[in-house]
Design a protein around this motif. Structure first.
Motif, PDB file in Angstrom:
ATOM      1  N   PRO A  82     -22.719  23.193 -56.768  1.00 48.38           N
ATOM      2  CA  PRO A  82     -23.799  24.108 -56.615  1.00 48.38           C
ATOM      3  C   PRO A  82     -25.323  23.480 -56.235  1.00 48.38           C
ATOM      4  N   LEU A  83     -25.258  22.287 -56.406  1.00 46.94           N
ATOM      5  CA  LEU A  83     -26.588  21.632 -56.108  1.00 46.94           C
ATOM      6  C   LEU A  83     -26.715  21.060 -54.463  1.00 46.94           C
ATOM      7  N   THR A  84     -25.466  20.590 -53.943  1.00 45.86           N
ATOM      8  CA  THR A  84     -25.459  19.964 -52.637  1.00 45.86           C
ATOM      9  C   THR A  84     -24.674  20.829 -51.677  1.00 45.86           C
ATOM     10  N   GLY A  85     -23.806  21.619 -52.238  1.00 46.58           N
ATOM     11  CA  GLY A  85     -22.897  22.444 -51.349  1.00 46.58           C
ATOM     12  C   GLY A  85     -21.805  21.573 -50.798  1.00 46.58           C
ATOM     13  N   TRP A  86     -21.493  20.289 -51.238  1.00 44.88           N
ATOM     14  CA  TRP A  86     -20.355  19.523 -51.024  1.00 44.88           C
ATOM     15  C   TRP A  86     -19.251  20.225 -51.651  1.00 44.88           C
ATOM     16  N   TRP A  87     -18.106  19.856 -50.756  1.00 45.87           N
ATOM     17  CA  TRP A  87     -16.645  20.059 -51.582  1.00 45.87           C
ATOM     18  C   TRP A  87     -16.367  18.937 -52.465  1.00 45.87           C
ATOM     19  N   GLY A  88     -15.702  19.180 -53.491  1.00 50.24           N
ATOM     20  CA  GLY A  88     -15.418  17.882 -54.337  1.00 50.24           C
ATOM     21  C   GLY A  88     -14.400  18.544 -55.676  1.00 50.24           C
ATOM     22  N   SER A  89     -13.763  17.557 -56.308  1.00 49.06           N
ATOM     23  CA  SER A  89     -13.020  17.770 -57.382  1.00 49.06           C
ATOM     24  C   SER A  89     -13.108  16.489 -58.607  1.00 49.06           C
ATOM     25  N   GLY A  90     -12.740  16.888 -59.611  1.00 48.70           N
ATOM     26  CA  GLY A  90     -12.529  15.696 -60.635  1.00 48.70           C
ATOM     27  C   GLY A  90     -11.313  14.889 -60.513  1.00 48.70           C
ATOM     28  N   ASP A  91     -10.423  15.045 -59.726  1.00 43.76           N
ATOM     29  CA  ASP A  91      -9.144  14.600 -59.521  1.00 43.76           C
ATOM     30  C   ASP A  91      -9.507  13.126 -58.455  1.00 43.76           C
ATOM     31  N   THR A  92      -9.617  12.062 -58.953  1.00 47.24           N
ATOM     32  CA  THR A  92      -9.795  10.819 -58.003  1.00 47.24           C
ATOM     33  C   THR A  92      -8.362  10.422 -57.689  1.00 47.24           C
ATOM     34  N   ARG A  93      -7.343  10.736 -58.113  1.00 45.02           N
ATOM     35  CA  ARG A  93      -5.846  10.184 -57.576  1.00 45.02           C
ATOM     36  C   ARG A  93      -5.820  10.476 -56.210  1.00 45.02           C
ATOM     37  N   THR A  94      -6.480  11.513 -55.634  1.00 46.00           N
ATOM     38  CA  THR A  94      -6.260  11.886 -54.061  1.00 46.00           C
ATOM     39  C   THR A  94      -6.785  10.760 -53.396  1.00 46.00           C
ATOM     40  N   GLN A  95      -7.599  10.179 -53.810  1.00 45.42           N
ATOM     41  CA  GLN A  95      -8.284   9.196 -52.990  1.00 45.42           C
ATOM     42  C   GLN A  95      -7.552   7.766 -52.875  1.00 45.42           C
ATOM     43  N   LEU A  96      -6.348   7.811 -53.649  1.00 43.98           N
ATOM     44  CA  LEU A  96      -5.501   6.494 -53.830  1.00 43.98           C
ATOM     45  C   LEU A  96      -4.530   6.549 -52.762  1.00 43.98           C
ATOM     46  N   ARG A  97      -4.112   5.523 -52.072  1.00 37.43           N
ATOM     47  CA  ARG A  97      -3.248   5.426 -51.146  1.00 37.43           C
ATOM     48  C   ARG A  97      -2.565   4.060 -51.461  1.00 37.43           C
ATOM     49  N   ILE A  98      -1.388   3.754 -51.581  1.00 34.94           N
ATOM     50  CA  ILE A  98      -0.818   2.420 -51.852  1.00 34.94           C
ATOM     51  C   ILE A  98       0.220   2.325 -50.788  1.00 34.94           C
ATOM     52  N   SER A  99       0.039   1.236 -50.446  1.00 36.96           N
ATOM     53  CA  SER A  99       0.780   0.757 -48.715  1.00 36.96           C
ATOM     54  C   SER A  99       1.948  -0.062 -49.700  1.00 36.96           C
ATOM     55  N   PHE A 100       2.976  -0.033 -49.055  1.00 36.01           N
ATOM     56  CA  PHE A 100       4.339  -0.536 -49.122  1.00 36.01           C
ATOM     57  C   PHE A 100       4.915  -1.024 -47.774  1.00 36.01           C
ATOM     58  N   SER A 101       5.678  -2.135 -47.575  1.00 35.33           N
ATOM     59  CA  SER A 101       6.582  -2.566 -46.481  1.00 35.33           C
ATOM     60  C   SER A 101       7.707  -1.664 -46.445  1.00 35.33           C
ATOM     61  N   THR A 102       8.423  -1.267 -47.350  1.00 32.30           N
ATOM     62  CA  THR A 102       9.461  -0.650 -47.072  1.00 32.30           C
ATOM     63  C   THR A 102       9.491   0.753 -47.984  1.00 32.30           C
ATOM     64  N   ARG A 103      10.601   1.523 -47.730  1.00 31.96           N
ATOM     65  CA  ARG A 103      10.439   2.971 -48.231  1.00 31.96           C
ATOM     66  C   ARG A 103      11.048   2.591 -49.644  1.00 31.96           C
ATOM     67  N   GLU A 104      11.973   1.783 -49.786  1.00 37.04           N
ATOM     68  CA  GLU A 104      12.790   1.454 -51.027  1.00 37.04           C
ATOM     69  C   GLU A 104      11.407   0.876 -52.120  1.00 37.04           C
ATOM     70  N   ALA A 105      10.784  -0.072 -51.592  1.00 40.06           N
ATOM     71  CA  ALA A 105       9.744  -0.615 -52.482  1.00 40.06           C
ATOM     72  C   ALA A 105       8.735   0.511 -53.031  1.00 40.06           C
ATOM     73  N   ALA A 106       8.559   1.582 -52.274  1.00 39.23           N
ATOM     74  CA  ALA A 106       7.748   2.587 -52.703  1.00 39.23           C
ATOM     75  C   ALA A 106       8.419   3.598 -53.711  1.00 39.23           C
ATOM     76  N   GLU A 107       9.602   3.533 -53.382  1.00 39.31           N
ATOM     77  CA  GLU A 107      10.540   4.400 -54.550  1.00 39.31           C
ATOM     78  C   GLU A 107      10.609   3.756 -55.725  1.00 39.31           C
ATOM     79  N   ALA A 108      10.510   2.484 -55.449  1.00 37.03           N
ATOM     80  CA  ALA A 108      11.199   1.597 -56.846  1.00 37.03           C
ATOM     81  C   ALA A 108       9.627   1.787 -57.834  1.00 37.03           C
ATOM     82  N   TYR A 109       8.415   1.658 -56.964  1.00 40.21           N
ATOM     83  CA  TYR A 109       7.053   1.437 -57.752  1.00 40.21           C
ATOM     84  C   TYR A 109       7.153   2.996 -58.399  1.00 40.21           C
ATOM     85  N   ALA A 110       7.348   4.105 -57.787  1.00 39.77           N
ATOM     86  CA  ALA A 110       7.301   5.565 -58.286  1.00 39.77           C
ATOM     87  C   ALA A 110       8.309   5.624 -59.577  1.00 39.77           C
TER      88      ALA A 110
END
Length: 107
Positions: free
Chosen positions: A42-70
């Motif tokens: 309401p003060l600035t008119g900017w869009w936002g949310s309290g969810d900070t996980r949407t800012q997180l991007r974790i990189s992996f070299s392979t698909r299998e590594a990403a699935e194993a992490y999850a």
């Protein structure tokens, strides 16, 4: 305090609009879906949310590594299909003036 788990998306890193080459496009990313709706401040008119996980991007070299992490961190995930490579036919500027060209070329 209950900890809600957001669904993660595992996908190939796309090429940015400013990029013409294929550098840094072979890796896999794990990104989170938004857990809450965005709202206007309401003060600035900017869009936002309290969810900070949407800012997180974790990189992996392979698909299998990403699935194993999850799996290791009990994160529900969806895997997107691989990106298909577009076949780009190389052209030269001289093609615009070629004799017998099928379509018209005008200024």
């Amino acid at each position: 305090m209950s900890r809600d788990i957001a669904t993660a998306r595992i996908h190939r890193q796309p090429r940015s609009a400013m990029q013409s080459g294929k550098a840094r496009t072979g890796g896999w990313l794990l990104t989170f879906a938004p857990a809450e709706a965005r709202r206007t401040d309401p003060l600035t008119g900017w869009w936002g949310s309290g969810d900070t996980r949407t800012q997180l991007r974790i990189s992996f070299s392979t698909r299998e590594a990403a699935e194993a992490y999850a799996r290791a961190n009990n994160i529900p995930y969806d895997v997107e299909a691989e990106l298909r490579e577009l076949e780009i036919k190389p052209k030269s500027y001289a093609e615009n003036f070629r004799y017998g060209r099928a379509e018209n070329w005008t200024h």
